[in-house]
Design an enzyme around this catalytic site. Structure first.
Site, mmCIF file in Angstrom:
data_model
loop_
_atom_site.group_PDB
_atom_site.id
_atom_site.type_symbol
_atom_site.label_atom_id
_atom_site.label_comp_id
_atom_site.label_asym_id
_atom_site.label_seq_id
_atom_site.Cartn_x
_atom_site.Cartn_y
_atom_site.Cartn_z
ATOM 1 N N ARG A 261 -13.307 -8.659 0.760
ATOM 2 C CA ARG A 261 -12.444 -8.261 1.887
ATOM 3 C C ARG A 261 -11.986 -6.801 1.704
ATOM 4 O O ARG A 261 -11.560 -6.390 0.642
ATOM 5 C CB ARG A 261 -11.233 -9.188 1.941
ATOM 6 C CG ARG A 261 -10.245 -8.888 3.096
ATOM 7 C CD ARG A 261 -9.108 -7.988 2.661
ATOM 8 N NE ARG A 261 -8.089 -7.827 3.690
ATOM 9 C CZ ARG A 261 -7.096 -6.946 3.628
ATOM 10 N NH1 ARG A 261 -6.984 -6.148 2.581
ATOM 11 N NH2 ARG A 261 -6.225 -6.837 4.599
ATOM 12 N N THR B 83 0.807 -1.210 0.000
ATOM 13 C CA THR B 83 0.000 0.000 0.000
ATOM 14 C C THR B 83 0.849 1.273 0.000
ATOM 15 O O THR B 83 1.838 1.354 0.726
ATOM 16 C CB THR B 83 -0.824 0.017 1.307
ATOM 17 O OG1 THR B 83 -1.521 -1.215 1.385
ATOM 18 C CG2 THR B 83 -1.741 1.190 1.384
ATOM 19 N N GLY C 112 0.858 -2.453 5.531
ATOM 20 C CA GLY C 112 0.974 -3.675 6.313
ATOM 21 C C GLY C 112 -0.332 -4.420 6.392
ATOM 22 O O GLY C 112 -1.270 -4.141 5.627
ATOM 23 N N GLY D 5 -9.502 -3.903 3.703
ATOM 24 C CA GLY D 5 -8.495 -3.746 4.762
ATOM 25 C C GLY D 5 -8.569 -2.382 5.417
ATOM 26 O O GLY D 5 -9.605 -1.708 5.436
HETATM 27 N N1 GLY Z 1 -2.745 -2.451 4.136
HETATM 28 C C1 GLY Z 1 -3.443 -2.901 3.013
HETATM 29 C C2 GLY Z 1 -4.415 -3.943 3.291
HETATM 30 O O1 GLY Z 1 -4.264 -4.714 4.218
HETATM 31 O O2 GLY Z 1 -5.365 -4.040 2.549
#
Ligand code: GLY
Length: 326
Positions: free
Chosen positions: A214, A186, A238, A216
């Site tokens: 999903r 990211t 992360g 994040g």
């Molecule tokens: N940090 C990006 C994710 O876990 O989607």
């Protein structure tokens, strides 16, 4: 709310930082004042120097931090070789590239999109959500519909490289986070401009081969990124699940509000996360980049291997982050 005294302090600081440090030296150095860092500055997770360059182009022309972070985030979004952001991002386990992004401006306004498909620049859609709707977040089909209404064009974001990687992954279908995949992930990007305006952006294709649907940390205000013009800003990269449970970036900014430096705030937050989730953190990476309104920066991660790009004082450089585990 910004008090008048604080505003004057920031203005003075900005004036010294942006222009006349020799005046500062003559006037205050002997009196024991800490030298202000120069503005503007931009910091990004990982070696995203092309992104910090794009942001710097805006900032060095006295542009707005918000425009700078958007311009920076758009660089990896359009890069087919970046397999964790935008076009070229690895797909979910069903072969769809789904994108998450968020943005915040100097007024604390925020915009976000999650589970957005077929649009190359989710960060710009997030900005439109912030500026053109009464909402903060749009998701999935609704986000796509809004993007199209705003003139964004639909296109296939799954490159041959990403498709091949997905085909290979399907042979074993092993579903586990890997630390520092190819040393990038990211992009979180933060900027402070010459007028002391702060902004942040975060954009990702999320965990490779994730479950369909999903989402994040990256599009969640306070988890993937947080910016407060009275204090500072934080962004991270992360394992999103850990950051969602802890609202890591909000926590970093709150530590600064209580007096910690950007570096100390990142360290305190990583320590707290690892204390709370020791087992998950053994194999998972989290890394923060942080700035404050004085133009100072910090970075810290759970494991070694996290790095960041900083453009300040006319230099675009990459640094290794310190980490809790060695
Ligand atoms: N940090 C990006 C994710 O876990 O989607």
């Amino acid at each position: 709310m910004t008090t008048r005294r604080k505003f004057l302090g920031q203005s003075l600081l900005g004036a010294f930082a942006a222009s006349d440090t020799s005046f500062w030296s003559k006037t205050f150095q002997g009196a024991g004042f800490a030298k202000p860092k120069t503005l503007p500055l931009v910091i990004a997770t990982w070696d995203n120097r092309k992104a910090t360059q794009a942001a710097w182009d805006v900032l060095s022309a006295d542009g707005r931090a918000l425009d700078a972070v958007e311009a920076g985030a758009r660089i990896p979004e359009a890069d087919p070789l970046d397999t964790s952001v935008g076009y070229g991002g690895f797909p979910d386990r069903d072969g769809h590239v789904t994108l998450d992004a968020c943005i915040m401006d100097e007024f604390g306004m925020a915009g976000s999109v999650c589970f957005l498909e077929n649009i190359m620049h989710p960060i710009s859609v997030a900005r439109k959500v912030m500026e053109k709707t009464p909402h903060v977040m749009l998701v999935g089909e609704g986000a796509l519909q809004f993007a199209k209404e705003e003139g964004f064009k639909e296109e296939n974001l799954l490159t041959d490289v990403a498709k091949d990687a997905w085909e290979k992954w399907k042979l074993k279908s092993e579903y586990k986070p890997v630390i520092n995949i190819e040393r990038h992930d990211t992009i979180g990007i933060l900027a402070l401009d010459t007028k002391n305006r702060i902004a942040g952006a975060c954009t990702t294709s999320g965990m490779a081969f994730k479950m369909r649907g999903r989402v994040g940390d990256s599009p969640i205000i306070g988890a993937g990124m947080y910016a407060d013009n009275e204090v500072g800003a934080a962004a991270c990269s992360g394992l999103g699940e850990i950051l969602l449970r802890t609202l890591g970036c909000f926590l970093v900014v709150e530590e600064m509000r209580r007096g910690a430096s950007p570096q100390k705030a990142a360290e305190l937050t990583i320590e707290r996360i690892v204390k709370k989730y020791p087992t998950q953190c053994k194999d998972a990476q989290v890394g923060f980049v942080v700035i404050d309104v004085k133009g100072r920066h910090g970075a810290y991660s759970i494991h070694p291997g996290f790095n960041y790009a900083l453009y300040q004082d006319g230099k675009n450089q990459v640094f290794e982050s310190k980490s809790l585990f060695k």
